[in-house]
Design a protein around this motif. Structure first.
Motif, PDB file in Angstrom:
ATOM      1  N   ASN A 311      49.182  43.516  45.997  1.00 44.67           N
ATOM      2  CA  ASN A 311      47.762  43.492  45.639  1.00 44.67           C
ATOM      3  C   ASN A 311      47.450  42.311  44.731  1.00 44.67           C
ATOM      4  O   ASN A 311      46.417  41.660  44.869  1.00 44.67           O
ATOM      5  CB  ASN A 311      47.389  44.817  44.964  1.00 44.67           C
ATOM      6  CG  ASN A 311      45.943  44.845  44.485  1.00 44.67           C
ATOM      7  OD1 ASN A 311      45.644  44.381  43.387  1.00 44.67           O
ATOM      8  ND2 ASN A 311      45.053  45.377  45.306  1.00 44.67           N
ATOM      9  N   ASN A 312      48.347  42.040  43.795  1.00 37.27           N
ATOM     10  CA  ASN A 312      48.098  40.988  42.829  1.00 37.27           C
ATOM     11  C   ASN A 312      48.225  39.595  43.426  1.00 37.27           C
ATOM     12  O   ASN A 312      47.973  38.609  42.758  1.00 37.27           O
ATOM     13  CB  ASN A 312      49.049  41.134  41.631  1.00 37.27           C
ATOM     14  CG  ASN A 312      48.759  42.391  40.845  1.00 37.27           C
ATOM     15  OD1 ASN A 312      48.627  43.448  41.430  1.00 37.27           O
ATOM     16  ND2 ASN A 312      48.653  42.286  39.537  1.00 37.27           N
ATOM     17  N   GLN A 314      46.245  38.480  45.290  1.00 35.37           N
ATOM     18  CA  GLN A 314      44.870  37.977  45.321  1.00 35.37           C
ATOM     19  C   GLN A 314      44.660  36.893  44.267  1.00 35.37           C
ATOM     20  O   GLN A 314      43.750  36.078  44.385  1.00 35.37           O
ATOM     21  CB  GLN A 314      43.885  39.115  45.073  1.00 35.37           C
ATOM     22  CG  GLN A 314      43.891  40.204  46.125  1.00 35.37           C
ATOM     23  CD  GLN A 314      42.848  41.245  45.801  1.00 35.37           C
ATOM     24  OE1 GLN A 314      41.654  41.013  45.942  1.00 35.37           O
ATOM     25  NE2 GLN A 314      43.302  42.399  45.346  1.00 35.37           N
ATOM     26  N   LEU A 315      45.496  36.918  43.218  1.00 37.81           N
ATOM     27  CA  LEU A 315      45.424  35.887  42.187  1.00 37.81           C
ATOM     28  C   LEU A 315      46.335  34.726  42.566  1.00 37.81           C
ATOM     29  O   LEU A 315      47.393  34.926  43.155  1.00 37.81           O
ATOM     30  CB  LEU A 315      45.844  36.475  40.835  1.00 37.81           C
ATOM     31  CG  LEU A 315      45.027  37.662  40.327  1.00 37.81           C
ATOM     32  CD1 LEU A 315      45.614  38.195  39.038  1.00 37.81           C
ATOM     33  CD2 LEU A 315      43.560  37.280  40.134  1.00 37.81           C
ATOM     34  N   ASP A 319      43.983  29.737  39.029  1.00 33.17           N
ATOM     35  CA  ASP A 319      42.795  30.563  38.808  1.00 33.17           C
ATOM     36  C   ASP A 319      42.531  30.691  37.305  1.00 33.17           C
ATOM     37  O   ASP A 319      43.459  30.808  36.503  1.00 33.17           O
ATOM     38  CB  ASP A 319      42.981  31.958  39.397  1.00 33.17           C
ATOM     39  CG  ASP A 319      42.958  31.971  40.914  1.00 33.17           C
ATOM     40  OD1 ASP A 319      42.542  30.954  41.509  1.00 33.17           O
ATOM     41  OD2 ASP A 319      43.365  32.998  41.493  1.00 33.17           O
ATOM     42  N   ASP A 349      38.466  45.167  37.338  1.00 36.09           N
ATOM     43  CA  ASP A 349      37.640  44.171  38.015  1.00 36.09           C
ATOM     44  C   ASP A 349      37.814  42.840  37.293  1.00 36.09           C
ATOM     45  O   ASP A 349      37.518  42.723  36.098  1.00 36.09           O
ATOM     46  CB  ASP A 349      36.172  44.593  38.005  1.00 36.09           C
ATOM     47  CG  ASP A 349      35.922  45.836  38.855  1.00 36.09           C
ATOM     48  OD1 ASP A 349      36.487  45.896  39.958  1.00 36.09           O
ATOM     49  OD2 ASP A 349      35.192  46.728  38.404  1.00 36.09           O
ATOM     50  N   ASN A 360      35.062  37.629  42.501  1.00 32.84           N
ATOM     51  CA  ASN A 360      35.399  38.955  41.975  1.00 32.84           C
ATOM     52  C   ASN A 360      36.605  39.526  42.716  1.00 32.84           C
ATOM     53  O   ASN A 360      36.662  39.485  43.951  1.00 32.84           O
ATOM     54  CB  ASN A 360      34.212  39.903  42.138  1.00 32.84           C
ATOM     55  CG  ASN A 360      33.042  39.507  41.275  1.00 32.84           C
ATOM     56  OD1 ASN A 360      33.080  39.657  40.062  1.00 32.84           O
ATOM     57  ND2 ASN A 360      32.001  39.003  41.902  1.00 32.84           N
ATOM     58  N   LYS A 361      37.568  40.060  41.946  1.00 30.30           N
ATOM     59  CA  LYS A 361      38.764  40.673  42.516  1.00 30.30           C
ATOM     60  C   LYS A 361      39.002  42.036  41.859  1.00 30.30           C
ATOM     61  O   LYS A 361      38.752  42.215  40.665  1.00 30.30           O
ATOM     62  CB  LYS A 361      39.992  39.789  42.294  1.00 30.30           C
ATOM     63  CG  LYS A 361      39.917  38.402  42.927  1.00 30.30           C
ATOM     64  CD  LYS A 361      40.080  38.469  44.427  1.00 30.30           C
ATOM     65  CE  LYS A 361      40.158  37.071  45.026  1.00 30.30           C
ATOM     66  NZ  LYS A 361      40.291  37.128  46.504  1.00 30.30           N
ATOM     67  N   LYS A 362      39.495  42.994  42.636  1.00 30.58           N
ATOM     68  CA  LYS A 362      39.916  44.289  42.070  1.00 30.58           C
ATOM     69  C   LYS A 362      41.441  44.307  42.107  1.00 30.58           C
ATOM     70  O   LYS A 362      42.048  44.276  43.179  1.00 30.58           O
ATOM     71  CB  LYS A 362      39.343  45.462  42.864  1.00 30.58           C
ATOM     72  CG  LYS A 362      39.657  46.818  42.249  1.00 30.58           C
ATOM     73  CD  LYS A 362      38.976  47.934  43.007  1.00 30.58           C
ATOM     74  CE  LYS A 362      37.514  48.040  42.657  1.00 30.58           C
ATOM     75  NZ  LYS A 362      37.284  48.502  41.268  1.00 30.58           N
ATOM     76  N   ILE A 363      42.049  44.356  40.923  1.00 30.11           N
ATOM     77  CA  ILE A 363      43.496  44.190  40.779  1.00 30.11           C
ATOM     78  C   ILE A 363      44.104  45.457  40.189  1.00 30.11           C
ATOM     79  O   ILE A 363      43.569  46.021  39.223  1.00 30.11           O
ATOM     80  CB  ILE A 363      43.831  42.989  39.878  1.00 30.11           C
ATOM     81  CG1 ILE A 363      43.171  41.712  40.412  1.00 30.11           C
ATOM     82  CG2 ILE A 363      45.339  42.806  39.754  1.00 30.11           C
ATOM     83  CD1 ILE A 363      43.672  41.267  41.754  1.00 30.11           C
TER      84      ILE A 363
END
Length: 464
Positions: A311-312, A314-315, A319, A349, A360-363
């Motif tokens: 999931n992480n 996404q970063l 960034d 968030d 925007n990312k949900k981590i």
């Protein structure tokens, strides 16, 4: 007589003529009704003739601190820490006479805050550190022995419990993220053994990190007077709700000189919940490395530690983290404060800036299981359940990176498991790191380690 009345008439007529002439000539310059003070001396550099400061002054003067004080003063307690210390007698050692060691009691004092009617109390870890007994004195002078439920040295929070036969007054937690710079707060504690002392100030800064501390903290800074003995006391808003635990001051004299610092209530509450539910603090991490050379607003990611399917992932490296749960992030201590108040598995968030665009990312936050002992120069990780079962251990700390020449000289390498530090058992990597870094290693005293090597054999070392 006629002559007398003639003189009086002439005087009256002259006075009337004089008054009439004065009013005729000077009527427009009479200023007795509108007389003002001379303002030609000092003018403030930020003076704005269109800004009326009177309403603000009235608002500040009308704030009532009595409600907050009444709600808090009975829930703040005096904490007495008694510890037994051992002192060596060098002459007895040299000449072989008398006792080489003697024991003596050392007493320290501080404050604490009752947070529940059944007697749970929050204070600073340094207030009760190394205590052999702890005595709590309430505002009504009643005394109780306290039990240590758990501690968190990194954030300087400890949780105590007393057993009383009545429901105790307590202070409820507030959301420390909601407190604003410039907001009024009260500090309640027991400075210099004075009971139930209340001082007022404003929030001067948030997310403050103190220079010289080994840990990165995220303190609330205030100008409410805090002195020795205030540690562990309450920082409350004007409604009497707990927004922080008073912890530190910066001072060259040891007394208050204008700045004091408190652990935010969101962090303190999360630590309390962890200690009650798990018996230890559950540290949450984003799973990224930080670019320490970046000094603009925000926190830039230097490295991501997860594979592409995580999931992480996404970063990405480069960034810039701008917000966490809609809270602005300007520097690393603010990011640290937000993460410290969360648990592994929580979703946050995150607003990042990537190539000039806000995204925007949900981590999901991960559990930290790797700790670095800078004193020993090793990276340590918690054991897996499989490793615990293999070596029949309740816990330990696995060396995953070694930069210590002494350890390398003895053959200690990556994969060894530390089971004892200074002859005390180790249950986790964080515990091993704390025990090593808080030892006297490096000051002439040896550091005793018990380890399990790659063959499953126990080895013991005394490092100097």
């Amino acid at each position: 007589m006629k002559k007398f009345f003639g003189l009086v008439g002439m005087a009256v007529l002259g006075g009337a003529l004089t008054l009439g002439g004065y009013k005729l000539l000077f009527n427009e310059t009479v200023v007795l009704k509108n007389k003002t003070a001379d303002t030609t001396g000092i003018i403030q550099t930020n003076y704005n003739p269109g800004f009326n400061t009177k309403p603000a002054a009235i608002d500040a003067a009308s704030i009532d601190f009595t409600v907050a004080a009444e709600r808090t003063v009975h829930s703040v307690v005096h904490v007495k820490n008694t510890s037994v210390r051992t002192q060596s007698n060098p002459f007895a050692i040299i000449f072989g006479s008398g006792n080489a060691e003697r024991k003596f009691e050392q007493v320290g004092t501080g404050s604490g805050v009752i947070i529940s009617a059944d007697g749970y109390i929050v204070t600073n870890n340094h207030v009760i550190n190394n205590a052999t007994s702890i005595e709590i004195t309430l505002n009504n002078k009643k005394k109780y022995e306290a039990e240590i439920i758990g501690t968190d040295k990194n954030n300087d929070i400890a949780l105590l419990k007393i057993d009383a036969d009545i429901d105790l007054p307590y202070t409820p937690f507030a959301n420390s993220d909601s407190i604003k710079i410039g907001e009024w707060v009260l500090a309640v504690g027991n400075p210099y053994n004075l009971t139930s002392t209340v001082t007022a100030g404003i929030v001067s800064a948030k997310g403050r990190d103190l220079e010289g501390n080994r840990n990165i903290e995220s303190f609330i800074q205030t100008d409410a007077a805090v002195n020795p003995g205030n540690s562990g006391g309450a920082l409350v808003n004007t409604r009497g709700e707990l927004v922080g635990i008073n912890t530190a001051i910066t001072s060259k004299t040891g007394s208050f000189i204008g700045y004091s610092f408190a652990v935010p209530s969101n962090i303190a509450k999360k630590i309390v919940d962890d200690l009650l539910e798990f018996g230890a603090v559950q540290e949450a991490i984003l799973g990224v490395g930080i670019d320490r050379e970046y000094d603009d607003e925000g926190v830039r990611i230097g490295e991501v530690y997860y594979d592409e399917n995580a999931n992480n992932a996404q970063l990405k490296k480069g960034d810039i983290i701008k917000k966490i749960n809609n809270v602005k992030i300007s520097k690393f201590s603010e990011l640290k404060g937000q993460l410290t108040a969360k648990r592994p598995g929580d979703y946050v968030d995150v607003v990042i800036e990537r190539d000039g665009e806000l995204i925007n990312k949900k981590i999901v936050l991960n559990k930290r299981d790797t700790f670095i002992s800078r004193i020993l120069g090793v990276s340590l990780k918690d054991l897996t359940d499989k490793e615990k079962k293999k070596y029949d251990l309740k816990g330990g700390a696995k060396i995953i990176e070694n930069a210590n020449r002494n350890l390398s000289y003895y053959g200690v390498e990556k994969g060894y498991i530390i089971t004892q530090v200074n002859k005390k058992p180790v249950l986790s990597a964080s515990e091993a790191k704390s025990m090593i870094d808080e030892s006297d290693f490096g000051s002439g005293r040896p550091l005793f380690l018990e380890v399990i090597n790659l063959e499953g054999e126990i080895e013991r070392y005394a490092l100097k």
